[in-house]
Design a protein around this motif. Structure first.
Motif, PDB file in Angstrom:
ATOM      1  N   MET A  58       0.623  -1.398  -0.085  1.00 37.74           N
ATOM      2  CA  MET A  58      -0.161  -0.138   0.036  1.00 37.74           C
ATOM      3  C   MET A  58       0.792   1.409   0.084  1.00 37.74           C
ATOM      4  N   ARG A  59       1.779   1.088   0.836  1.00 35.09           N
ATOM      5  CA  ARG A  59       2.886   2.472   0.881  1.00 35.09           C
ATOM      6  C   ARG A  59       3.402   2.574  -0.446  1.00 35.09           C
ATOM      7  N   GLN A  60       3.770   1.384  -1.367  1.00 39.70           N
ATOM      8  CA  GLN A  60       4.405   1.557  -2.625  1.00 39.70           C
ATOM      9  C   GLN A  60       3.493   2.049  -3.538  1.00 39.70           C
ATOM     10  N   LEU A  61       2.152   1.633  -3.428  1.00 46.82           N
ATOM     11  CA  LEU A  61       1.268   2.381  -4.482  1.00 46.82           C
ATOM     12  C   LEU A  61       1.110   3.623  -4.356  1.00 46.82           C
ATOM     13  N   ARG A  62       0.864   4.146  -2.944  1.00 47.45           N
ATOM     14  CA  ARG A  62       0.795   5.470  -2.601  1.00 47.45           C
ATOM     15  C   ARG A  62       2.130   6.356  -3.378  1.00 47.45           C
ATOM     16  N   GLU A  63       3.165   6.082  -3.144  1.00 52.92           N
ATOM     17  CA  GLU A  63       4.355   6.545  -3.560  1.00 52.92           C
ATOM     18  C   GLU A  63       4.325   6.588  -4.962  1.00 52.92           C
ATOM     19  N   LEU A  64       3.888   5.710  -5.790  1.00 56.34           N
ATOM     20  CA  LEU A  64       3.546   5.776  -7.101  1.00 56.34           C
ATOM     21  C   LEU A  64       2.596   6.589  -7.754  1.00 56.34           C
ATOM     22  N   GLY A  65       1.706   7.148  -6.892  1.00 53.78           N
ATOM     23  CA  GLY A  65       0.464   7.701  -7.284  1.00 53.78           C
ATOM     24  C   GLY A  65      -0.638   6.949  -7.617  1.00 53.78           C
ATOM     25  N   LEU A  66      -0.607   5.671  -7.410  1.00 56.33           N
ATOM     26  CA  LEU A  66      -1.762   4.752  -7.909  1.00 56.33           C
ATOM     27  C   LEU A  66      -2.689   4.679  -6.708  1.00 56.33           C
ATOM     28  N   HIS A  67      -3.458   5.763  -6.565  1.00 54.24           N
ATOM     29  CA  HIS A  67      -4.531   5.593  -5.344  1.00 54.24           C
ATOM     30  C   HIS A  67      -5.832   4.863  -5.646  1.00 54.24           C
ATOM     31  N   TRP A  68      -6.093   4.002  -4.636  1.00 50.42           N
ATOM     32  CA  TRP A  68      -7.395   3.232  -4.792  1.00 50.42           C
ATOM     33  C   TRP A  68      -8.621   4.063  -4.150  1.00 50.42           C
ATOM     34  N   GLN A  69      -9.906   3.700  -4.472  1.00 47.71           N
ATOM     35  CA  GLN A  69     -11.095   4.163  -3.925  1.00 47.71           C
ATOM     36  C   GLN A  69     -11.546   2.999  -3.112  1.00 47.71           C
ATOM     37  N   GLY A  70     -12.152   3.423  -2.004  1.00 43.69           N
ATOM     38  CA  GLY A  70     -12.980   2.609  -1.033  1.00 43.69           C
ATOM     39  C   GLY A  70     -11.948   1.986  -0.016  1.00 43.69           C
ATOM     40  N   GLU A  71     -12.509   0.830   0.882  1.00 42.07           N
ATOM     41  CA  GLU A  71     -11.714   0.261   1.814  1.00 42.07           C
ATOM     42  C   GLU A  71     -10.963  -0.916   0.984  1.00 42.07           C
ATOM     43  N   VAL A  72     -10.087  -1.228   1.636  1.00 50.39           N
ATOM     44  CA  VAL A  72      -9.103  -2.470   1.162  1.00 50.39           C
ATOM     45  C   VAL A  72      -9.730  -3.592   1.462  1.00 50.39           C
ATOM     46  N   LEU A  73      -9.916  -4.917   0.766  1.00 54.47           N
ATOM     47  CA  LEU A  73     -10.223  -5.993   1.039  1.00 54.47           C
ATOM     48  C   LEU A  73      -9.273  -7.026   1.329  1.00 54.47           C
ATOM     49  N   TRP A  74      -9.371  -7.844   2.677  1.00 54.87           N
ATOM     50  CA  TRP A  74      -8.435  -8.828   3.051  1.00 54.87           C
ATOM     51  C   TRP A  74      -9.072 -10.042   2.788  1.00 54.87           C
TER      52      TRP A  74
END
Length: 291
Positions: A58-74
């Protein structure tokens, strides 16, 4: 129907160059269609999950600017949901217990036959009941006959006779864990996923997932399977299993440029991460938004 896409990494390690290709392409496809992009952590195989890897991804995605919508599902938190789907299939007579070991399947009458991605097609040994003295180790789906046809947005027309190429596949494993095939189909259905963009290594799973979705009464998402990133030294696909190095996302633009080129595009002149993503979205939209 509104576009809903997803990125679904397994937390067996941080993102690497191969997984970024799937993340970037699925993010761009969602943006090009003015849709939503969801993040799902596919940790249904709990022993393979590395503690903290989900937070790193999740940190890597944020640093790459790839932001998701909604809550993460595990997936590891959804046993009851998978059990409910399994029970529906079982009630319909579509599930049976299998007492075969992997060695027995490999040494079966179909020895020498190779199915999807080199796996052995299950010969149906326990389809009509367990042999005397045997107990169920895993639980399999009774795959109906017929050829599954679908159009892949990258690769074109595809088809597979799941019954002969794969056989009755596992829904619940011998170790008691849910199989990936069941979990991903149930999750895509519940999240309303309309489009799946992922690596070509999962192309062989698509037909069986469509068969299972249809049996559960779920809609069938469109699919796009992307070219794999190959390690030039080993000739193997880049993956955590093959010890692919983690992405250094401190230089986000360099990571994104590499993934873009791995998708077959020319290097983009861009002043930074956000400028790159805006330009790449425009190019992706012109090529794929209507496909």
């Amino acid at each position: 129907m509104s576009y809903i896409g997803r990125f679904a990494p397994s937390p067996s390690g941080p993102l690497h160059a191969g997984s970024l290709v799937a993340a970037l392409a699925s993010w761009l496809d969602a943006r090009a269609h003015a849709g939503r992009w969801l993040l799902r952590i596919e940790d249904v195989d709990k022993p393979r999950a590395v503690p903290g890897a989900d937070a790193t991804i999740m940190r890597q995605l944020r640093e790459l600017g790839l932001h998701w919508q909604g809550e993460v599902l595990w997936q590891s938190r959804r046993d009851a949901v998978y059990q409910a789907a399994f029970a529906r299939l079982e009630q319909a007579g579509l599930v049976y217990g299998c007492g075969c070991t992997r060695r027995e399947i490999a040494d079966s009458a179909l020895r020498g036959a190779t199915g999807v991605d080199g796996e052995r097609p299950y010969p149906g040994t326990c389809r009509h009941g367990l042999a005397p003295g045997r107990q169920a180790r895993a639980w399999r789906l009774r795959v109906p006959p017929g050829v599954e046809h679908f159009d892949d947005r990258w690769l074109g027309a595809q088809s597979q006779d799941v019954a002969s190429a794969v056989g009755d596949f596992v829904l619940k494993r011998a170790d008691g864990m849910w199989a990936y095939q069941l979990a991903v189909v149930v999750d895509d259905g519940e999240q309303g996923v309309t489009d799946i963009v992922r690596g070509a290594d999962l192309l062989g799973s698509t037909a069986r997932q469509r068969v299972l979705a249809r049996l559960l009464g779920l809609p069938l998402p469109r699919v796009m399977h992307l070219p794999l990133v190959i390690d030039p030294q080993s000739g193997l696909k880049l993956s955590k299993q093959n010890h692919a190095p983690a992405l250094d996302t401190r230089d986000a633009l360099a990571c994104l440029q590499r993934a873009w080129q791995d998708l077959g595009f020319a290097c983009l002149p861009a002043s930074g991460r956000d400028d790159f993503l805006a330009r790449a979205t425009g190019i992706w939209s012109a090529r794929f938004a209507r496909s």
